[in-house]
Design an enzyme around this catalytic site. Structure first.
Site, PDB file in Angstrom:
ATOM      1  N   ARG A  67       0.992  -1.150   0.071  1.00 42.14           N
ATOM      2  CA  ARG A  67       0.227   0.018   0.029  1.00 42.14           C
ATOM      3  C   ARG A  67       0.827   1.213  -0.002  1.00 42.14           C
ATOM      4  O   ARG A  67       0.400   2.155  -0.488  1.00 42.14           O
ATOM      5  CB  ARG A  67      -0.937   0.109   1.380  1.00 42.14           C
ATOM      6  CG  ARG A  67      -1.795  -1.046   1.111  1.00 42.14           C
ATOM      7  CD  ARG A  67      -2.665  -1.152   2.315  1.00 42.14           C
ATOM      8  NE  ARG A  67      -3.781  -2.203   2.024  1.00 42.14           N
ATOM      9  CZ  ARG A  67      -4.448  -2.747   2.988  1.00 42.14           C
ATOM     10  NH1 ARG A  67      -4.658  -2.384   4.204  1.00 42.14           N
ATOM     11  NH2 ARG A  67      -5.555  -3.784   2.785  1.00 42.14           N
TER      12      ARG A  67
ATOM     13  N   HIS B 150      -5.919   5.477   6.548  1.00 42.74           N
ATOM     14  CA  HIS B 150      -6.489   4.192   6.649  1.00 42.74           C
ATOM     15  C   HIS B 150      -6.477   3.769   8.019  1.00 42.74           C
ATOM     16  O   HIS B 150      -7.224   3.168   8.791  1.00 42.74           O
ATOM     17  CB  HIS B 150      -6.274   2.988   5.498  1.00 42.74           C
ATOM     18  CG  HIS B 150      -7.024   1.821   5.646  1.00 42.74           C
ATOM     19  ND1 HIS B 150      -8.434   1.869   5.960  1.00 42.74           N
ATOM     20  CD2 HIS B 150      -6.789   0.655   5.678  1.00 42.74           C
ATOM     21  CE1 HIS B 150      -8.710   0.620   5.957  1.00 42.74           C
ATOM     22  NE2 HIS B 150      -7.718  -0.163   5.793  1.00 42.74           N
TER      23      HIS B 150
END
Lengths: 250, 637
Positions: free
Chosen positions: B330, B401
């Site tokens: 990510r 996140h």
């Protein structure tokens, strides 16, 4: 767009409530319904008026915390949608929107649009589980489950517990909610051992909480934001009848 | 202060088994004499509360939502990893361990990560036995898919709703214990302080969010499982209520806060559309199994996607990282999306987005197959954006996140306060500087089902069963402090709303401590956060009273804590003169814009000690030892 909102205000569970009218301006169609409510609340707060209390959390349509009766529909006019996923592009400039809390005896109002849905938790506590302790379980692939059955169980398991089914039902029945868990566990081999006591205990708890019986109208499934099927109620009824004839409840 | 990680001696693969044998046990008849508090009922909290109840302890569990089933673990979409090697593609405990250490950019503890990989296999067994309906093959066995940062297929999933199904599994185990009376559940209740007696955690002070009642609860040990603090950025993929209050107040009581600046930015979120936005929505990383990420090759190409021919598109992840392609981790995917947008090649009206395109996958596998795999995600995208992703590519952009930082814990998951534990996202362990996909659910459940039940017993066995009454002065003092805080907030009666302050803080954090940081920006942010905090305590507007359901008051307390945490995140980012994982300091990068680590000077956990209001916190270091993996420049090429 500019909108007129009629919102249920009620200070607490003892106080009397009534609809108040508010105007909101410059609402963008990109906003979610709850973002529109945020805008209203910021305005109210700046103007010295207590903001409207409403339940919400994930705002992704999955936690089931949001509620709201919007223009007489649970979660608003769009099918298969939670309030947090309803967007203002579904409304038009100049609309009047009526916003009320879930209405059902077993869901007492806490404040404004917040209701107490703990009755649903108590139904789950009455048997919505498989009785195994952590550890000492078989390897996952030692419990093979046909894909079709796994998929069906999954469909039932997606219930988010928002209570729209209860709110939409003329009889305040929680059967769609309860049947979803009963079906999921009755379909799976892991849940079969306790299927009889489970259905009997969960149904009994629904009655204790004051939920009504199924009225066979189907508003629950029509208003369910995640599409839980009426088949589950049929399955629960079958489970219940067969359990009653051969009850293992001792 | 010496940070003792308590990592057991011996070879990596034997540490946990040996430790389990060496920990002290509480005999079954004595377990009922111990009380344990669990704050937070997501995957880490619900699984811990249920398991401790099963063992026989008296558990009190708390959550701020109306039901434990609402915890934000429920929103996790993609999956949970486990080293089952059901696919026969070369997976093993050691490979999952290695991938996780490497994915975390070598800033996690080897021993913890190895244990995580070991128990991952038990988690799947446990969940299946509970009736979690994982995806199945036609033969009836479990299906898997692959996730970023891995070259094997080890991710178990339930369509795009894996977190939901795992949480409902843990919730059902919790319900069973509630019915048995072993767990007492307190929903709509927020922890506002930790209570210590004789230097040990002995309870908490809570506020009932419906009545405002401030109450004390006593126990022999306290477990915090309150999730992450990503909402410090205001816009994030976290639920609206996710907050730092419980862990921050424990921090102020002496629990060290580790690696606060490590924030995971998720690459595939729906982009921001305007200033009204209240939160961001993530699109599962699993979409990158089939979706291809691209932008136009030319700067300023304003044509719609379908009008841009194939040879004028830049599939930048496939181009730069041929072996991992769209499935790079990510941090790498996020940074590359930002780079493309910084170059002026972003798409959509704001130009802060890249395409995630399913056209090839639909052509290859058919619309039905793609809809089977990702249907609910596609629907969600369409609801939010009004665009149909089957017909035109999704637009995605990175968003805050997950927070890898959190309370420092030792191998037993105990913080620096005896008797205070932190599990799941609210501790700092296991993910290092970046978290690989499908590993958060794994850690939450590992901690709750399989780690804490063993390690907490060790502590309890060594402590007497005597209870501390809530009439004890320590509880009264903490209650008074909580009341004073609430009164202070209510008496300010200023002009700016809580959200106003929260948005201002979020913007500062995103601009200066977000996807990229530099020393100058961080120093600026530190000053601005201090100013903002001063303004907050002079000018915030809260109506109503404590003795009612008061959402503004709830939010205000949480934002007050974010305003303090934000500064610590900035301090931590400023201290770490290197780039690693989710921490990208612009001054430290390779010629190819990859993160440039400094293992010689920064292979440590930065653990901060609170030293009073507006005081500079004190840094303590736990050196990370890598005995089983070689530290190398991460490469996904």
């Amino acid at each position: 767009m500019n909108l007129t909102l009629k919102v249920w205000r009620q200070r607490n569970s003892q106080a009397a409530g009534k609809l108040e009218t508010y105007q909101v301006k410059d609402i963008s169609p990109e906003m979610s319904f709850l973002e529109m409510m945020d805008v209203l609340n910021e305005d109210l707060l700046r103007g010295g008026v207590d903001p409207i209390a409403f339940d919400h959390d994930c705002r992704e349509g999955i936690c089931g915390m949001c509620s709201l009766y919007i223009n007489g529909r649970a979660h608003g006019p769009e099918r298969g949608t939670t309030t947090c996923q309803l967007h203002m592009r579904k409304f038009s400039d100049g609309d009047t929107i009526t916003i009320e809390p879930w209405r059902a005896g077993p869901f007492p109002i806490l404040k404004d649009l917040c209701v107490d849905r703990s009755a649903l938790d108590r139904i789950q506590q009455a048997g919505g589980y498989v009785s195994i302790n952590t550890g000492g379980v078989p390897d996952a692939n030692e419990i093979p489950i046909p894909k079709l059955i796994a998929d069906k169980a999954f469909d039932a398991a997606t219930c988010i517990g928002c209570g729209a089914c209860v709110a939409a039902c003329k009889n305040s029945s929680a059967m769609l909610f309860t049947s979803a868990k009963i079906s999921q566990l009755a379909l799976l081999p892991q849940g079969k051992v306790e299927r009889k006591t489970r259905v009997e205990n969960m149904v009994a708890q629904m009655d204790i909480e004051g939920f009504g019986a199924c009225s066979n109208i189907g508003a629950c499934a029509a208003e369910c934001p995640v599409g839980i099927s009426l088949e589950n109620i049929a399955m629960m009824n079958r489970e219940y009848v067969s359990a009653k004839f051969t009850s293992e409840n001792v | 202060m010496i940070l003792d990680s308590k990592i057991p001696e011996g070879p990596l693969a034997e540490k946990w088994d040996k430790h389990k044998f060496n920990v002290k046990l509480v005999n079954p008849a004595n377990k009922r004499k111990y009380d344990v508090i669990v704050v937070g009922t997501g995957l880490a909290g619900a699984s811990a509360a249920a398991t401790l109840g099963e063992l026989g302890y008296n558990v009190k569990a708390f959550c701020y939502q109306d039901s434990p089933r609402r915890a934000h673990s429920i929103a996790a979409q993609g999956g949970i990893n486990a080293a089952k090697n059901y696919q026969n593609d070369g997976d093993s405990v050691h490979r999952l361990f290695y991938d996780t250490i490497k994915g975390g950019d070598y800033r996690a503890r080897e021993a913890n990560v190895y244990r995580l990989a070991q128990v991952s296999v038990n988690i799947i067994d446990q969940c299946v036995a509970q009736g979690v309906p994982f995806a199945r093959e036609y033969g009836g066995l479990l299906a898997n898919r692959s996730f970023g940062g891995a070259q094997v297929s080890r991710t178990f999933y339930a369509r795009g709703q894996t977190g939901q199904q795992l949480l409902l599994g843990a919730y059902s185990a919790l319900n069973r214990q509630i019915a048995y009376g072993k767990v007492k559940m307190y929903p709509r209740t927020e922890m506002l302080d930790l209570v210590m007696v004789d230097g040990k955690a002995r309870g908490i002070v809570t506020r009932n969010l419906v009545t405002g009642a401030i109450e004390s609860h006593s126990a022999h040990a306290v477990i915090l499982a309150t999730g992450g603090y990503g909402n410090v950025f205001f816009l994030s993929t976290n639920a609206m209520g996710s907050n730092t209050t419980a862990i921050w107040r424990a921090h102020k009581k002496g629990a060290l806060f580790a690696n606060p600046c490590f924030t995971q930015i998720h690459p595939t979120c729906i982009p921001v559309s305007g200033g009204h936005q209240s939160k961001l929505t993530l699109m599962s990383e699993s979409l990158r199994n089939d979706g291809r990420v691209w932008v136009p090759k030319a700067v300023g190409d304003n044509r719609i996607a379908s009008e841009i021919p194939e040879d004028e598109r830049d599939y930048f992840l496939e181009r730069k990282y041929p072996s991992f392609g769209n499935l790079v981790p990510r941090d790498v995917a996020s940074r590359n999306a930002k780079l493309a947008c910084d170059e002026g090649r972003g798409v959509g009206t704001t130009k802060l987005a890249v395409y995630l395109d399913f056209a090839d996958a639909i052509k290859r596998e058919g619309l039905n197959a793609i809809s089977q795999k990702y249907g609910n995600l596609f629907e969600m995208y369409e609801k939010i954006t009004g665009e149909n992703p089957y017909e035109q590519p999704m637009r995605i952009y990175p968003a805050v996140h997950y927070t890898m930082g959190g309370l420092w814990v030792d191998y037993n998951l105990m913080t620096t306060i005896p008797g205070l534990y932190a599990t799941g996202e609210c501790n700092f362990s296991d993910h290092g500087a970046n978290r690989l996909g499908a590993s958060a659910l794994m850690q939450g459940l590992a901690d709750g089902y399989f780690v804490i039940p063993y390690t907490i017993g060790d502590y309890l066995a060594q402590n007497p069963t005597t209870r501390v009454e809530t009439s004890h002065p320590a509880f009264k003092e903490a209650e008074q402090a909580v009341r004073a805080d609430v009164d202070r907030l209510l008496s300010i009666n200023g002009n700016r709303t809580v959200d106003d302050f929260h948005k201002a803080l979020g913007l500062l954090m995103w601009d200066y401590c977000g996807m990229a940081r530099n020393a100058e920006g961080l120093q600026y942010a530190k000053q601005e956060i201090r100013k903002l905090r001063e303004d907050f305590w002079k000018d915030v507007k809260i109506l109503g009273t404590n003795e009612e359901l008061n959402v503004t008051l709830e939010k205000a307390g949480r934002v007050a804590d974010f305003l303090e945490l934000g500064e610590l995140m900035v301090d931590d980012a400023l201290n770490r003169n290197e780039s690693c994982g989710g921490h990208f300091r612009e001054e430290y990068q390779t010629p190819e814009n990859e993160a440039l680590r400094d293992d010689e000077n920064y292979a440590y956990v930065a653990a901060w000690e609170y030293s009073g209001p507006n005081q500079q916190q004190v840094l303590h270091k736990e050196d990370l030892k890598f005995e089983n993996v070689k530290l190398t420049q991460r490469s996904y090429k």
